[in-house]
Design a protein around this motif. Sequence first.
Motif, PDB file in Angstrom:
ATOM      1  N   VAL A   1       7.791  11.349   5.796  1.00  9.51           N
ATOM      2  CA  VAL A   1       8.181   9.955   5.567  1.00  9.51           C
ATOM      3  C   VAL A   1       6.948   9.103   5.850  1.00  9.51           C
ATOM      4  O   VAL A   1       6.452   9.083   6.982  1.00  9.51           O
ATOM      5  N   LEU A   2       6.451   8.419   4.839  1.00  8.73           N
ATOM      6  CA  LEU A   2       5.267   7.581   4.970  1.00  8.73           C
ATOM      7  C   LEU A   2       5.681   6.116   4.955  1.00  8.73           C
ATOM      8  O   LEU A   2       6.692   5.737   4.347  1.00  8.73           O
ATOM      9  N   VAL A   3       4.871   5.278   5.615  1.00 13.81           N
ATOM     10  CA  VAL A   3       5.155   3.849   5.669  1.00 13.81           C
ATOM     11  C   VAL A   3       3.850   3.094   5.406  1.00 13.81           C
ATOM     12  O   VAL A   3       2.776   3.507   5.857  1.00 13.81           O
ATOM     13  N   THR A   4       3.945   2.004   4.649  1.00 12.24           N
ATOM     14  CA  THR A   4       2.769   1.194   4.335  1.00 12.24           C
ATOM     15  C   THR A   4       3.143  -0.278   4.303  1.00 12.24           C
ATOM     16  O   THR A   4       4.290  -0.636   4.031  1.00 12.24           O
ATOM     17  N   ASN A   5       2.141  -1.117   4.576  1.00 13.02           N
ATOM     18  CA  ASN A   5       2.361  -2.554   4.478  1.00 13.02           C
ATOM     19  C   ASN A   5       2.183  -3.074   3.056  1.00 13.02           C
ATOM     20  O   ASN A   5       2.416  -4.253   2.792  1.00 13.02           O
ATOM     21  N   ARG A   6       1.782  -2.208   2.143  1.00 12.13           N
ATOM     22  CA  ARG A   6       1.642  -2.587   0.724  1.00 12.13           C
ATOM     23  C   ARG A   6       2.951  -2.290   0.008  1.00 12.13           C
ATOM     24  O   ARG A   6       3.157  -1.218  -0.556  1.00 12.13           O
ATOM     25  N   THR A   7       3.859  -3.271   0.030  1.00 15.97           N
ATOM     26  CA  THR A   7       5.204  -3.055  -0.504  1.00 15.97           C
ATOM     27  C   THR A   7       5.227  -2.937  -2.026  1.00 15.97           C
ATOM     28  O   THR A   7       6.232  -2.510  -2.593  1.00 15.97           O
ATOM     29  N   HIS A   8       4.130  -3.305  -2.693  1.00 14.50           N
ATOM     30  CA  HIS A   8       4.098  -3.246  -4.155  1.00 14.50           C
ATOM     31  C   HIS A   8       3.431  -1.964  -4.660  1.00 14.50           C
ATOM     32  O   HIS A   8       3.372  -1.734  -5.862  1.00 14.50           O
ATOM     33  N   TRP A   9       2.919  -1.119  -3.765  1.00 15.44           N
ATOM     34  CA  TRP A   9       2.234   0.099  -4.198  1.00 15.44           C
ATOM     35  C   TRP A   9       3.238   1.134  -4.691  1.00 15.44           C
ATOM     36  O   TRP A   9       4.324   1.296  -4.141  1.00 15.44           O
TER      37      TRP A   9
END
Length: 385
Positions: free
Chosen positions: A283-291
């Motif tokens: 499970v990965l998480v990123t602050n780039r919600t549009h990627w």
Amino acid sequence: MPAIVTLPTVVEELLVQFGDYFPNEPARVHLAEYVTSLLVVEHKTVSGIAREFADAPDQSCLNRWITESVWDVARINAHRLEWLQHDPTARYRQDGVIALDNTLIDHDGKLIADVGCFWDHADQRHIMAHDYLFANYVHPSGKHYPLDFRRFRKREQCDDARPFKNHTDLATELIDWVVAKAISGDFTCDSYFTNAPIMNHIHGAQRTDIGDLTFNRTIVVSGTETTVSAWLKTLGPLVRTKFTVGGHTPWYFTTSVRIPKVNHPVRLLLLWSETNAKEPRKVLVTNRTHWEAHRILKVYKRRWTGTETYYRDGKQHLGMGDCQLRDGMGQTRHMHLVMLVYTALVRQLRHDRDLDWAHTRLMTIGESCRSIARETLRKTLTWAV
């Protein structure tokens, strides 16, 4: 290795680049001896280094050079990174990756400065070790190298002159250092460093952050607080989408959620190995919600290259954990010299032709060390004849 009588070509190039950062000729001679030994000597301690040269240095002189002599590791590290910018396959790029991670370097003695008892997750046991936190740079070409590091000290080892800093404090120090140096790239880290303070810090610096999320983390989905594992049970197989990346065909699902104490929305990427797998393998998480999923996974995969590969090569080939000096300054300088040697080898890798001194095209750090050992042996035999 028989007695070393002359320097390898890689070390001669290092002396040209970094010799002026040392105060006198004896200091430059010790630099050449030390980095040569990191490359070819079996026992990479001060006493082991002193035994390997035909014109052997006095062990006490080499010890004083590494612990007391006046030379600035910060200036050397700055020039090392500047030197790398002349290589188009290693210079900073917007699509580069900055991997944050820590590693344990075990030691035999308990009297070495900053050594403590730590739990080693790999071996499932407690060990006496240094705990180093590294920022590593990964170029899209595949070349990677350390940028800088911090050494963790336990609370009882700190005082007013050296206040206690936990792993989060040290990680934010490295992030600020990277931003201040204008080193472009996206940050990646494992689940230990994917916490709210670090995520907020990277987002506040207007940088991309991609991390690993554990299944017991609390998230907010549609206004309801739940854990990742509980939320996964509500997702059926029909939400999974198949895609191909790097020759593999995983299944994925992605959505935007909130995480408590994280000041911005985040995007989760769930990856399954097959369509009927019970749990996702990551499970990965990123602050780039549009990627999109491909881009998130492409950046995250470089984290392993930038951390585990460097640790493996540094420990196996370059004596990262062999230094037994009790002095903290000596340990710090040793680590910077390991980084310097690693950088010199990275510059030799993946050329489009065979290297004259190596008689081959080098692809790995291990191949480079073996080629340097053969070159040193050739020079020794030529001298003997």
